[in-house]
Write an enzyme that holds these catalytic residues in place. Structure first.
Site, mmCIF file in Angstrom:
data_model
loop_
_atom_site.group_PDB
_atom_site.id
_atom_site.type_symbol
_atom_site.label_atom_id
_atom_site.label_comp_id
_atom_site.label_asym_id
_atom_site.label_seq_id
_atom_site.Cartn_x
_atom_site.Cartn_y
_atom_site.Cartn_z
ATOM 1 N N HIS A 113 2.562 3.528 -8.987
ATOM 2 C CA HIS A 113 2.288 2.050 -9.305
ATOM 3 C C HIS A 113 3.416 1.586 -10.006
ATOM 4 O O HIS A 113 3.743 0.351 -9.790
ATOM 5 C CB HIS A 113 0.816 1.900 -10.081
ATOM 6 C CG HIS A 113 -0.257 2.226 -9.517
ATOM 7 N ND1 HIS A 113 -0.466 1.851 -8.072
ATOM 8 C CD2 HIS A 113 -1.395 2.899 -9.540
ATOM 9 C CE1 HIS A 113 -1.576 2.719 -7.609
ATOM 10 N NE2 HIS A 113 -2.243 3.233 -8.493
ATOM 11 N N LEU B 212 10.483 -21.081 -4.428
ATOM 12 C CA LEU B 212 9.399 -20.108 -3.742
ATOM 13 C C LEU B 212 7.926 -19.896 -4.308
ATOM 14 O O LEU B 212 8.051 -20.133 -5.828
ATOM 15 C CB LEU B 212 10.136 -18.522 -3.787
ATOM 16 C CG LEU B 212 9.199 -17.381 -3.603
ATOM 17 C CD1 LEU B 212 9.031 -17.198 -1.776
ATOM 18 C CD2 LEU B 212 9.708 -15.904 -3.985
ATOM 19 N N GLU C 188 -12.275 -4.678 -4.172
ATOM 20 C CA GLU C 188 -12.873 -3.224 -3.781
ATOM 21 C C GLU C 188 -12.263 -2.305 -4.794
ATOM 22 O O GLU C 188 -12.679 -1.257 -4.908
ATOM 23 C CB GLU C 188 -12.712 -2.906 -2.557
ATOM 24 C CG GLU C 188 -13.865 -3.881 -1.502
ATOM 25 C CD GLU C 188 -13.443 -5.231 -1.437
ATOM 26 O OE1 GLU C 188 -12.087 -5.503 -1.318
ATOM 27 O OE2 GLU C 188 -14.112 -6.078 -0.968
ATOM 28 N N LEU D 256 -6.659 -4.600 7.576
ATOM 29 C CA LEU D 256 -6.579 -5.764 6.604
ATOM 30 C C LEU D 256 -7.261 -5.379 5.309
ATOM 31 O O LEU D 256 -6.516 -6.024 4.418
ATOM 32 C CB LEU D 256 -7.046 -7.094 7.290
ATOM 33 C CG LEU D 256 -5.998 -7.496 8.475
ATOM 34 C CD1 LEU D 256 -6.803 -8.784 8.932
ATOM 35 C CD2 LEU D 256 -4.782 -8.052 7.746
ATOM 36 N N ASP E 31 0.758 -1.083 0.237
ATOM 37 C CA ASP E 31 0.134 -0.152 0.055
ATOM 38 C C ASP E 31 0.840 1.180 -0.064
ATOM 39 O O ASP E 31 1.956 1.288 0.545
ATOM 40 C CB ASP E 31 -0.862 -0.070 1.186
ATOM 41 C CG ASP E 31 -2.198 0.797 1.229
ATOM 42 O OD1 ASP E 31 -2.195 1.366 -0.052
ATOM 43 O OD2 ASP E 31 -2.651 1.088 2.297
ATOM 44 N N GLY E 32 0.305 2.463 -0.454
ATOM 45 C CA GLY E 32 1.076 3.542 -0.558
ATOM 46 C C GLY E 32 1.722 4.107 -1.837
ATOM 47 O O GLY E 32 2.413 4.992 -1.678
ATOM 48 N N SER F 257 -7.360 -5.526 -5.116
ATOM 49 C CA SER F 257 -8.457 -6.115 -4.389
ATOM 50 C C SER F 257 -9.914 -5.896 -5.081
ATOM 51 O O SER F 257 -10.164 -5.094 -5.970
ATOM 52 C CB SER F 257 -8.675 -5.124 -3.108
ATOM 53 O OG SER F 257 -9.531 -3.970 -3.241
ATOM 54 N N ARG G 12 -0.439 9.489 -9.771
ATOM 55 C CA ARG G 12 -0.441 7.813 -9.049
ATOM 56 C C ARG G 12 0.198 6.876 -10.058
ATOM 57 O O ARG G 12 0.880 6.023 -9.464
ATOM 58 C CB ARG G 12 -2.082 7.787 -8.611
ATOM 59 C CG ARG G 12 -2.624 8.694 -7.752
ATOM 60 C CD ARG G 12 -4.097 8.287 -7.600
ATOM 61 N NE ARG G 12 -4.303 7.035 -7.070
ATOM 62 C CZ ARG G 12 -4.167 6.701 -5.910
ATOM 63 N NH1 ARG G 12 -3.822 7.524 -4.929
ATOM 64 N NH2 ARG G 12 -4.214 5.473 -5.343
ATOM 65 N N TRP H 57 -12.392 -1.933 -8.000
ATOM 66 C CA TRP H 57 -12.931 -1.546 -9.080
ATOM 67 C C TRP H 57 -13.588 -0.325 -8.749
ATOM 68 O O TRP H 57 -13.907 0.403 -9.814
ATOM 69 C CB TRP H 57 -13.689 -2.547 -9.275
ATOM 70 C CG TRP H 57 -13.196 -3.871 -9.840
ATOM 71 C CD1 TRP H 57 -13.380 -5.099 -8.819
ATOM 72 C CD2 TRP H 57 -12.578 -4.148 -11.076
ATOM 73 N NE1 TRP H 57 -12.368 -5.983 -9.777
ATOM 74 C CE2 TRP H 57 -12.195 -5.604 -10.858
ATOM 75 C CE3 TRP H 57 -12.282 -3.370 -12.250
ATOM 76 C CZ2 TRP H 57 -11.557 -6.157 -11.928
ATOM 77 C CZ3 TRP H 57 -11.623 -4.175 -13.189
ATOM 78 C CH2 TRP H 57 -11.088 -5.508 -12.965
ATOM 79 N N TRP I 266 2.859 7.867 -2.224
ATOM 80 C CA TRP I 266 4.224 8.037 -2.700
ATOM 81 C C TRP I 266 4.573 8.989 -3.856
ATOM 82 O O TRP I 266 5.346 9.677 -3.998
ATOM 83 C CB TRP I 266 5.000 6.615 -3.157
ATOM 84 C CG TRP I 266 6.191 6.587 -3.530
ATOM 85 C CD1 TRP I 266 7.395 6.332 -2.688
ATOM 86 C CD2 TRP I 266 6.918 6.913 -4.854
ATOM 87 N NE1 TRP I 266 8.693 6.479 -3.439
ATOM 88 C CE2 TRP I 266 8.212 6.706 -4.666
ATOM 89 C CE3 TRP I 266 6.282 7.324 -6.263
ATOM 90 C CZ2 TRP I 266 9.082 7.025 -5.876
ATOM 91 C CZ3 TRP I 266 7.187 7.385 -7.095
ATOM 92 C CH2 TRP I 266 8.687 7.421 -7.062
HETATM 93 C C1 IPE Z 1 -5.566 -2.631 -0.293
HETATM 94 O O1 IPE Z 1 -5.177 -1.338 -0.202
HETATM 95 C C2 IPE Z 1 -5.486 -3.153 -1.513
HETATM 96 C C3 IPE Z 1 -4.125 -3.644 -1.886
HETATM 97 C C4 IPE Z 1 -3.029 -3.350 -1.652
HETATM 98 C C5 IPE Z 1 -4.355 -4.166 -3.450
HETATM 99 P P1 IPE Z 1 -6.411 -0.119 -0.563
HETATM 100 O O2 IPE Z 1 -5.534 1.017 -0.745
HETATM 101 O O3 IPE Z 1 -7.303 -0.635 -1.544
HETATM 102 O O4 IPE Z 1 -6.857 -0.169 0.880
HETATM 103 P P2 IPE Z 1 -7.877 0.668 1.824
HETATM 104 O O5 IPE Z 1 -9.041 1.414 0.633
HETATM 105 O O6 IPE Z 1 -6.972 2.001 1.956
HETATM 106 O O7 IPE Z 1 -8.361 0.025 2.706
HETATM 107 C C1 IPE Z 2 -1.497 0.255 -3.406
HETATM 108 O O1 IPE Z 2 -1.311 1.626 -3.226
HETATM 109 C C2 IPE Z 2 -1.662 -0.350 -4.686
HETATM 110 C C3 IPE Z 2 -3.282 -0.645 -4.760
HETATM 111 C C4 IPE Z 2 -4.127 -0.735 -3.967
HETATM 112 C C5 IPE Z 2 -3.528 -1.314 -6.216
HETATM 113 P P1 IPE Z 2 -2.600 2.963 -3.451
HETATM 114 O O2 IPE Z 2 -3.026 3.053 -4.882
HETATM 115 O O3 IPE Z 2 -3.687 2.231 -2.711
HETATM 116 O O4 IPE Z 2 -1.880 4.005 -2.874
HETATM 117 P P2 IPE Z 2 -2.507 4.910 -1.634
HETATM 118 O O5 IPE Z 2 -3.100 4.002 -0.740
HETATM 119 O O6 IPE Z 2 -3.571 5.696 -2.450
HETATM 120 O O7 IPE Z 2 -1.214 5.837 -1.369
HETATM 121 MG MG MG Z 3 -4.096 2.399 -0.395
#
Ligand code: IPE
Ligand code: IPE
Ligand code: MG
Length: 252
Positions: free
Chosen positions: A43, A137, A73, A201, A26-27, A71, A39, A75, A31
């Site tokens: 990625h 692995l 979600e 989670l 995440d992040g 995830s 964004r 979408w 970043w």
């Molecule tokens: C969780 O991150 C899904 C992935 C890392 C693929 P999200 O950025 O979608 O989660 P929320 O929305 O902050 O809970």
């Molecule tokens: C994780 O980074 C990648 C996916 C969820 C696909 P984010 O896209 O959620 O990045 P933030 O949370 O917006 O920083």
């Molecule tokens: Mg995120």
């Protein structure tokens, strides 16, 4: 990014390496935002962090690495970002599959495949098929994945087996349900790492995480590297896993 040598084997010791590490990557967006970049750049850099992490996991002797890459979600994000993420998955499989295969990585995929673009389904199938005999692995890619949906799929498969007279109602147990999950022979994760400072989670491995150790790190995913993985493992090693029993030193 700090460049460090891997911990010497004696320092790691077989006992101390978690067998299954799962990561909520995440992040990426934050970043990029912190650098005034789109964004999508976050990625793209996230894919590089993934390459580093898979390599480090193999070197450290981790047997299973599960990564949350998209995830169920996700979408709900803007269509342009979804297109970018799908494009990155396609490119990752096309570009990295041969290298993963050469390094003995077995790819497995969890998540709902119905409804994915047919070419993405084909790529995921191809990755699993090509690498099915590898054993250095296991890289479990959670794609279009939601844990509640996975548990519902398992319940549906079990219900079908009961309806077909192949499974007794009394045989529906926690152990047997686990064998109907997307990858039944997967051990539960010992350690779940989430980057970016969020402490939740987000519908990842809810069933399998019952006794996982959770480590939350402030690092945004594109900055994650071998050192970050090693320090999360060091934190894991300081934990005492009890599984409902008593601490080892007090006897159990
Ligand atoms: C969780 O991150 C899904 C992935 C890392 C693929 P999200 O950025 O979608 O989660 P929320 O929305 O902050 O809970
Ligand atoms: C994780 O980074 C990648 C996916 C969820 C696909 P984010 O896209 O959620 O990045 P933030 O949370 O917006 O920083
Ligand atoms: Mg995120």
């Amino acid at each position: 990014m700090a460049k460090t040598e891997p911990l010497p084997t004696a320092e790691i010791g077989d006992f101390a390496v978690p067998r299954h590490v799962a990561i909520i990557m995440d992040g990426n967006g934050r970043w990029a935002a912190a650098r005034g970049l789109p964004r999508g750049e976050g990625h793209r850099r996230g894919v590089e962090a993934l390459r580093r992490t898979v390599r480090a996991a193999g070197d450290l002797g981790i047997d299973f690495l599960t990564i949350f890459s998209f995830s169920a979600e996700n979408w709900s994000r803007p269509p342009a970002e979804i297109r970018e993420l799908m494009g990155l998955l396609r490119r990752f499989v096309r570009h990295d599959l041969a290298d993963l295969h050469r390094r003995g990585v077995r790819v497995r995929v969890i998540g709902e495949r119905e409804g994915l673009d047919p070419d993405i389904r084909r790529l995921l199938d191809e990755a699993e098929e090509l690498t099915k005999d590898n054993n250095r692995l296991v890289l479990v890619v959670a794609f279009n994945y939601g844990a509640r949906q996975e548990i519902a799929r398992a319940a549906r498969r079990m219900a079908a087996a009961v309806a077909a007279g192949k499974l007794a109602v009394s045989a529906v147990t926690a152990d047997s349900l686990a064998s109907y999950l997307d990858v039944p022979d997967l051990p539960d994760p010992d350690l779940i790492i989430r980057t970016s400072g969020e402490q939740r989670l987000s519908n990842f491995l809810l069933w399998q995480a019952a006794y996982s150790e959770l480590v939350f790190v402030p690092t945004y995913w594109p900055d994650f590297d071998r050192t970050a993985l090693e320090s999360a493992i060091a934190e894991y090693r300081r934990r005492e896993r009890r599984f409902g029993g008593l601490a080892a030193r007090t006897g159990s």
